[in-house]
Motif scaffolding. Sequence first.
Motif, PDB file in Angstrom:
ATOM      1  N   ILE A  20       0.835  -1.206   0.000  1.00 13.69           N
ATOM      2  CA  ILE A  20       0.000   0.000   0.000  1.00 13.69           C
ATOM      3  C   ILE A  20       0.865   1.249   0.000  1.00 13.69           C
ATOM      4  N   SER A  21       1.899   1.272   0.838  1.00 11.17           N
ATOM      5  CA  SER A  21       2.765   2.452   0.887  1.00 11.17           C
ATOM      6  C   SER A  21       3.476   2.654  -0.447  1.00 11.17           C
ATOM      7  N   GLY A  22       3.829   1.551  -1.122  1.00 13.03           N
ATOM      8  CA  GLY A  22       4.459   1.658  -2.438  1.00 13.03           C
ATOM      9  C   GLY A  22       3.517   2.248  -3.472  1.00 13.03           C
ATOM     10  N   GLU A  77      -1.189   1.572   8.866  1.00 12.25           N
ATOM     11  CA  GLU A  77       0.200   1.133   8.982  1.00 12.25           C
ATOM     12  C   GLU A  77       1.025   1.615   7.795  1.00 12.25           C
ATOM     13  N   ALA A  78       0.417   1.624   6.604  1.00  9.68           N
ATOM     14  CA  ALA A  78       1.119   2.121   5.418  1.00  9.68           C
ATOM     15  C   ALA A  78       1.426   3.611   5.547  1.00  9.68           C
ATOM     16  N   LEU A  79       0.494   4.372   6.092  1.00  4.14           N
ATOM     17  CA  LEU A  79       0.704   5.811   6.250  1.00  4.14           C
ATOM     18  C   LEU A  79       1.838   6.098   7.238  1.00  4.14           C
ATOM     19  N   ILE A  80       1.922   5.290   8.289  1.00  6.36           N
ATOM     20  CA  ILE A  80       3.036   5.442   9.229  1.00  6.36           C
ATOM     21  C   ILE A  80       4.360   5.200   8.508  1.00  6.36           C
ATOM     22  N   ALA A  81       4.405   4.150   7.666  1.00 11.67           N
ATOM     23  CA  ALA A  81       5.629   3.858   6.910  1.00 11.67           C
ATOM     24  C   ALA A  81       5.972   5.003   5.972  1.00 11.67           C
ATOM     25  N   LEU A  82       4.960   5.618   5.361  1.00 11.39           N
ATOM     26  CA  LEU A  82       5.202   6.746   4.459  1.00 11.39           C
ATOM     27  C   LEU A  82       5.727   7.969   5.218  1.00 11.39           C
ATOM     28  N   GLU A  83       5.269   8.145   6.447  1.00 12.78           N
ATOM     29  CA  GLU A  83       5.786   9.266   7.232  1.00 12.78           C
ATOM     30  C   GLU A  83       7.258   9.039   7.581  1.00 12.78           C
ATOM     31  N   VAL A  84       7.604   7.805   7.933  1.00 13.71           N
ATOM     32  CA  VAL A  84       8.995   7.488   8.257  1.00 13.71           C
ATOM     33  C   VAL A  84       9.905   7.769   7.065  1.00 13.71           C
TER      34      VAL A  84
END
Length: 228
Positions: free
Chosen positions: A15-17, A53-60
Amino acid sequence: MTLPAVKTERLYRQISGLLSAAIARGEFAPGSPLPPERELARQLNVSRSSVREALIALEVTGWVVIRSGNGVLVADPLPIQQQEQTETFSLRDLIKARQHFEAMTAELAARYGSDEQRRELQDVAAQLGLHEVNNAAFLAQDQRFHLLISEMSGNEVLRDMMAWLWNLRKNQRFILLESHFAERDFPRELNHDHQLIAEAIIDQNPALARDSMALHLQHVYDHLFPES
């Protein structure tokens, strides 16, 4: 010819990709809001918790900025180059792993804990009750509570495994998750759970200890990853 192994990518990373690629293509302009979690989940046909969870990864990795209560904005400026996502385990899986593992250690603690350990657990639960804000002081007592229960199992390997699971929550993604989505007064609900767990263990009721711990970590999961 030697072919590379096929890797199964975790859903939140897929999703983050997809979202970072859409941002890079200009479908979401820098500084503009992304659709709400529910809408993204509907469009992608995934759960809201996977989107979170994907949005958290994108923020990182610098693609978005999460503003608690005000949605998610595309970063402005965008990252100059993509940062590699080095942490691959799912935060949801971490909480679920703790739920299953700690239900077991709570049951064992009720069976094998010593009188001295039960007195210490009662004291720790009382100390936890003094904390109503989700801050470093609360987390220190929370850690002491969960590690003590694992020690009461009488198994050093289980205690070390609990310490390892606890330390996983110190990664950047989990810290961001808590900072954005755990209300400051969330410890009030958690401390109610802690008291029930402690009472079951002190009363040497293994089944109730197991069920109380499982319910406690389900409360944590539902709070951080609501599906509705």
